[in-house]
Design a protein around this motif. Structure first.
Motif, PDB file in Angstrom:
ATOM      1  N   VAL A 115       0.531  14.054   4.768  1.00  0.00           N
ATOM      2  CA  VAL A 115       0.176  15.190   3.926  1.00  0.00           C
ATOM      3  C   VAL A 115       0.605  14.862   2.450  1.00  0.00           C
ATOM      4  CG1 VAL A 115      -0.967  17.019   5.352  1.00  0.00           C
ATOM      5  CG2 VAL A 115       1.680  16.285   5.294  1.00  0.00           C
ATOM      6  N   SER A 116      -0.350  14.430   1.739  1.00  0.00           N
ATOM      7  CA  SER A 116       0.402  14.342   0.161  1.00  0.00           C
ATOM      8  C   SER A 116      -0.941  15.325  -0.403  1.00  0.00           C
ATOM      9  CB  SER A 116       1.098  13.146  -0.331  1.00  0.00           C
ATOM     10  OG  SER A 116      -0.423  11.817  -0.316  1.00  0.00           O
ATOM     11  N   GLY A 117      -0.165  14.711  -1.846  1.00  0.00           N
ATOM     12  CA  GLY A 117      -0.881  15.096  -2.926  1.00  0.00           C
ATOM     13  C   GLY A 117      -2.378  15.112  -2.794  1.00  0.00           C
ATOM     14  N   GLY A 141       3.663   2.418   2.915  1.00  0.00           N
ATOM     15  CA  GLY A 141       4.880   2.900   2.363  1.00  0.00           C
ATOM     16  C   GLY A 141       5.141   4.394   2.783  1.00  0.00           C
ATOM     17  N   HIS A 142       4.536   5.453   2.454  1.00  0.00           N
ATOM     18  CA  HIS A 142       4.705   6.709   3.429  1.00  0.00           C
ATOM     19  C   HIS A 142       4.801   6.727   4.699  1.00  0.00           C
ATOM     20  CE1 HIS A 142       4.759   9.433  -0.046  1.00  0.00           C
ATOM     21  NE2 HIS A 142       3.670   9.190  -0.393  1.00  0.00           N
ATOM     22  N   ALA A 143       3.572   5.713   5.541  1.00  0.00           N
ATOM     23  CA  ALA A 143       3.653   5.733   6.791  1.00  0.00           C
ATOM     24  C   ALA A 143       4.801   5.764   7.475  1.00  0.00           C
ATOM     25  CB  ALA A 143       2.672   5.023   7.204  1.00  0.00           C
ATOM     26  N   THR A 164       8.658  12.843  -0.598  1.00  0.00           N
ATOM     27  CA  THR A 164       8.269  13.096  -1.649  1.00  0.00           C
ATOM     28  C   THR A 164       8.115  11.083  -2.239  1.00  0.00           C
ATOM     29  OG1 THR A 164       9.724  13.584  -3.275  1.00  0.00           O
ATOM     30  CG2 THR A 164       8.622  14.952  -2.633  1.00  0.00           C
ATOM     31  N   ASP A 165       7.361  11.305  -3.236  1.00  0.00           N
ATOM     32  CA  ASP A 165       6.769   9.641  -4.014  1.00  0.00           C
ATOM     33  C   ASP A 165       8.613   9.146  -4.040  1.00  0.00           C
ATOM     34  OD1 ASP A 165       4.428   9.259  -3.335  1.00  0.00           O
ATOM     35  OD2 ASP A 165       3.922   9.828  -5.004  1.00  0.00           O
ATOM     36  N   ASN A 166       8.437   8.134  -4.021  1.00  0.00           N
ATOM     37  CA  ASN A 166      10.253   7.072  -3.890  1.00  0.00           C
ATOM     38  C   ASN A 166       9.922   5.406  -3.789  1.00  0.00           C
ATOM     39  OD1 ASN A 166      11.009   6.337  -1.404  1.00  0.00           O
ATOM     40  ND2 ASN A 166      10.203   8.355  -0.980  1.00  0.00           N
ATOM     41  N   ASN A 216       0.944  -1.013   0.308  1.00  0.00           N
ATOM     42  CA  ASN A 216      -0.224  -0.358   0.190  1.00  0.00           C
ATOM     43  C   ASN A 216       1.002   0.774   0.107  1.00  0.00           C
ATOM     44  OD1 ASN A 216      -1.177   1.900   1.115  1.00  0.00           O
ATOM     45  ND2 ASN A 216      -3.137   1.026   1.629  1.00  0.00           N
ATOM     46  N   HIS A 217       1.428   2.477  -1.746  1.00  0.00           N
ATOM     47  CA  HIS A 217       1.566   3.122  -1.326  1.00  0.00           C
ATOM     48  C   HIS A 217       1.907   4.099   0.516  1.00  0.00           C
ATOM     49  CE1 HIS A 217       3.128   7.144  -3.419  1.00  0.00           C
ATOM     50  NE2 HIS A 217       2.336   7.667  -2.470  1.00  0.00           N
ATOM     51  N   LEU A 218       0.167   3.567   0.761  1.00  0.00           N
ATOM     52  CA  LEU A 218       0.805   4.654   1.606  1.00  0.00           C
ATOM     53  C   LEU A 218       1.259   4.476   3.238  1.00  0.00           C
ATOM     54  CD1 LEU A 218      -3.928   5.992   1.760  1.00  0.00           C
ATOM     55  CD2 LEU A 218      -1.605   7.575   0.900  1.00  0.00           C
TER      56      LEU A 218
HETATM   57 ZN    ZN Z   1       2.851   9.393  -1.720  1.00  0.00          ZN
END
Ligand code: ZN
Ligand code: KG4
Length: 349
Positions: free
Chosen positions: A141-143, A120-122, A303-305, A116-118
């Motif tokens: 907080v993202s786009g 990944g951020h989390a 940012t996305d990576n 889950n991309h989120l």
């Molecule tokens: Zn993202």
């Protein structure tokens, strides 16, 4: 030690990384990574065009994976697992990355981990800061997303707040568009805001002081539009006033969440907007007032990576999780499936 190949393609960045889960520092954990931004391709349209994004991922991803393995001095056979973003995001792009991950996993006989991309951020702050322990309070907080979550453990998330209209990054991007600053807007607004007076333009702080836990930025965006149309303000003053109003909202909501969550080890911020230095400064103050450290990954990991995707894969692999090769791509995939829908929710995937 576990070596994970991470793949990210859910929006407008194509990225691949090799992660060593046993690395004791951030530098040791990211063995190699590459990111290709599509900013130039989407700029004429003022936002991400899904079909252009998907086609660019198709062209770039395969060769990039070969390059990142070469950078690492490793081969696919050296990997312990392949972790690919499976959602949420623009479905064409997600499918490019996920199908690539499936093909590599099948060809090399490695486990596939659908991320889950989120998540990944989390978890990106745990990649950046090895000492960060669960549970922590996360401002994501993202786009496309604007949430506050209590991160209790891997896969155990309680959503305390979300947005009832726009995400914070979306508010930055729309403000940039109104001011003619182009795409992507967040960094441009932040740069211009440094030259402006944050008190020059009176702007609303939606929901502040209301006790309502959720975010709303639509009214602020409309007020920015009216301020621009009035023709009496400098762009820099509008940018600075907007940024201050948005940050006041975020700090107020985060303060409410700090009071509503259980004991936590840290206040953590992640997602593209976490690259904003003014936001980091304001959160630092809030955290220290609450006796907590603020953990924020370096801007490049906000940012996305693909490093964050590989890291989430490493955490999942360590728990013994992997996915079947028929796992589906998901345009929507909330981190807390039990969270109640909010009034007027228009949460983007
Ligand atoms: Zn993202
Ligand atoms: O996490 P991300 O790379 O992609 C999504 O998953 O959405 O976040 C991109 C968002 C965009 O809205 C961008 O304008 C915003 O993060 N952003 C910023 C800054 N850097 C990126 N917003 C404010 N200040 C920045 N320095």
């Amino acid at each position: 030690m576990a070596l994970i190949l991470g793949i990210e393609s859910s929006c407008d960045e194509t990225a691949a990384a090799v992660i060593d889960s046993n690395g004791e520092t951030l530098a040791a954990r990211i063995v190699a990574q590459r990111i290709a931004s599509q900013d130039e391709m989407h700029r004429p349209y003022g936002g991400v065009v899904p079909e252009i994004a998907a086609r660019a991922h198709v062209e770039v991803l395969g060769p990039m994976i070969g390059q990142v393995l070469a950078d690492a001095g490793l081969t696919l056979d050296d990997m312990d697992a392949i972790a690919a973003t499976a959602g949420p995001g623009l479905i064409g792009g997600v499918m490019v990355g996920l199908v690539t991950g499936k093909a590599l996993a099948m060809a090399a006989d490695k486990p596939l981990i659908a991320i889950n991309h989120l998540e990944g951020h989390a978890l990106s702050p745990r990649l950046a800061e090895p000492s960060l322990a669960y549970p922590y309070l996360l401002l994501l907080v993202s786009g496309g997303h604007c949430q506050i979550l209590e991160v209790r453990g891997l896969g155990d998330y309680r959503r305390l707040a979300t947005t009832i209209d726009d995400a914070l990054g979306e508010a930055f991007d729309k403000t940039a568009k109104i001011l003619g600053l182009g795409y992507p807007g967040g960094p441009a607004v932040e740069r211009l805001a440094r030259e402006g007076d944050a008190k020059a333009v009176p702007l609303p702080r939606p929901l502040v002081g209301s006790g309502e836990p959720h975010f709303s930025f639509a009214g602020l965006k409309s007020a920015v539009m009216r301020a621009k149309q009035a023709g009496t303000h400098r762009n820099a003053d509008i940018a600075a006033s907007f940024q201050q109003a948005a940050l006041d909202c975020v700090i107020d909501r985060t303060r409410i969440a700090l009071g509503a969550c259980g004991p936590v080890t840290a206040l953590v911020v992640a997602g593209g907007v976490a690259a904003n230095a003014a936001l980091r400064g304001a959160l630092e103050e809030l955290a220290s007032g609450a006796g907590l450290p603020l953990i924020a990954p370096p801007p490049k990991l906000c940012t996305d990576n693909a490093a964050m995707i590989g890291w989430a894969g490493a955490e999942r692999l360590a728990m013994g999780y992997s996915d079947a090769l028929d796992v589906a791509a998901r345009p929507r995939w909330p981190l807390d499936a039990n969270a109640a829908p909010v009034r007027g929710a228009g949460v983007k995937g």
